[in-house]
Write a protein that holds these residues in place. Structure first.
Motif, PDB file in Angstrom:
ATOM      1  N   TYR A  31       0.888  -3.933   3.645  1.00 35.32           N
ATOM      2  CA  TYR A  31       0.284  -2.683   3.193  1.00 35.32           C
ATOM      3  C   TYR A  31      -0.907  -2.915   2.273  1.00 35.32           C
ATOM      4  N   PRO A  65      -4.386  -4.032   0.675  1.00 31.99           N
ATOM      5  CA  PRO A  65      -5.706  -4.232   1.302  1.00 31.99           C
ATOM      6  C   PRO A  65      -6.095  -5.697   1.465  1.00 31.99           C
ATOM      7  N   ALA A  73      -5.572  -6.581   5.033  1.00 27.43           N
ATOM      8  CA  ALA A  73      -6.621  -6.067   5.910  1.00 27.43           C
ATOM      9  C   ALA A  73      -7.897  -6.896   5.776  1.00 27.43           C
ATOM     10  N   GLN A 130      -2.192   1.955  -1.433  1.00 25.06           N
ATOM     11  CA  GLN A 130      -2.446   0.643  -0.852  1.00 25.06           C
ATOM     12  C   GLN A 130      -2.743   0.746   0.649  1.00 25.06           C
ATOM     13  N   SER A 186      -6.271   0.086   2.809  1.00 23.05           N
ATOM     14  CA  SER A 186      -6.288  -0.751   4.012  1.00 23.05           C
ATOM     15  C   SER A 186      -6.881   0.009   5.186  1.00 23.05           C
TER      16      SER A 186
END
Length: 213
Positions: free
Chosen positions: A40, A42, A45, A88, A92
Motif C-alpha cells: 500500500y 507509495p 509504487a 497511503q 500510490s
C-alpha cells in the motif's frame, strides 16, 4: 471500450511480477490489486511503477478487509487508522496514474451515507474518484461485475466506470453499448494458470468489442 485485466487475475504471482505481464498479455488498461499493507505504501509504487509502462492504469484496489471496514467505525481513532492507510493507497494511486479507487466494503451503519461522503471527499483531494462495486448514484461511480449485469445496468446507467468479467464472453458488449458504456472491461479471475491463456482472452475481448463499434 478498452480491454484490460486486473492483477487480481495473477495472484499466484507477486504483485510486481504481475505488473510486468500487463503489456505482454495485450492489456490496454489495468486495475492494480495491492494485496498487503507492504504494497500500500507509495514506496512500493515508486519501485515498480515502470513495469506498467505502455499500459494505462485506471483503477487501484486493495484487500477490502485490511482497513476499509475501519472507515465506518464509530470510533474516531479507529477511523483515523483507516484513513492513514487510505492516504497511503491514494498516494500510490497518484503514482500509478489511477483515477479510480475501487471500494468494496459497504458497512451498514446508521451514518454510512455520511461516512461514504467523507471517504469520497478524502479521495477527491488526491484527484481520485471513489468507485464502488455494484453501486451507481449521481455522486459515485460504480464498478460492475458481470454476473450481476442484468440487475444493475439500468440503475447504473451513465455511472459505470468499469465492468469486470471472469471469462471471455462476447455477449456483454451489445448490452454495454445499449447502456451507453464506453469505459474499461477488465478480466478478473483466479482461474488463469498460464499467461498465454490470459493473452488469448484479452485478444478475444478486443475483437468482440471492435465488432460492436
Amino acid at each position: 471500450m478498452k480491454i484490460g485485466i486486473s492483477t487480481a487475475s495473477l495472484t499466484r504471482l507477486e504483485t510486481e511480477d504481475a505488473l510486468s505481464l500487463l503489456k505482454e498479455v495485450g492489456a490496454e488498461t489495468a486495475e492494480v490489486y495491492l494485496k498487503t499493507f507492504y504494497e500500500y505504501r507509495p514506496e512500493f509504487a515508486k519501485k515498480y511503477l515502470e513495469r506498467t509502462a505502455g499500459v494505462e492504469v485506471n483503477f487501484i484496489r486493495v484487500n477490502s478487509q485490511n482497513f476499509e471496514p475501519q472507515l465506518f467505525s464509530s470510533s474516531r481513532r479507529v477511523r483515523g487508522d483507516g484513513f492513514y492507510w487510505l492516504d497511503q493507497v491514494l498516494r500510490s494511486a497518484q503514482l500509478f496514474g489511477a483515477k479510480n479507487y475501487v471500494f468494496q466494503c459497504l458497512a451498514k451503519t446508521d451514518d454510512s451515507a455520511e461516512r461514504l461522503r467523507e471517504i469520497a471527499d478524502f479521495c477527491a483531494r488526491y484527484g481520485v474518484n471513489l468507485c464502488i462495486e455494484h453501486v451507481g448514484c449521481p455522486q459515485l461511480s460504480g464498478g460492475l461485475v458481470l454476473k450481476r449485469i442484468h440487475a444493475y445496468l439500468q440503475d447504473m446507467h451513465g455511472t459505470i466506470a468499469a465492468v469486470s468479467v471472469s471469462k471471455a464472453d462476447k455477449k456483454i458488449f451489445s448490452q454495454l453499448k445499449e447502456a451507453g458504456f464506453d469505459g474499461a472491461v477488465l478480466i478478473e479471475t483466479a482461474n488463469f494458470q498460464e499467461v498465454e491463456e490470459l493473452k488469448k482472452s484479452v485478444q478475444f475481448l478486443k475483437e468482440a468489442s471492435c465488432k460492436e463499434n
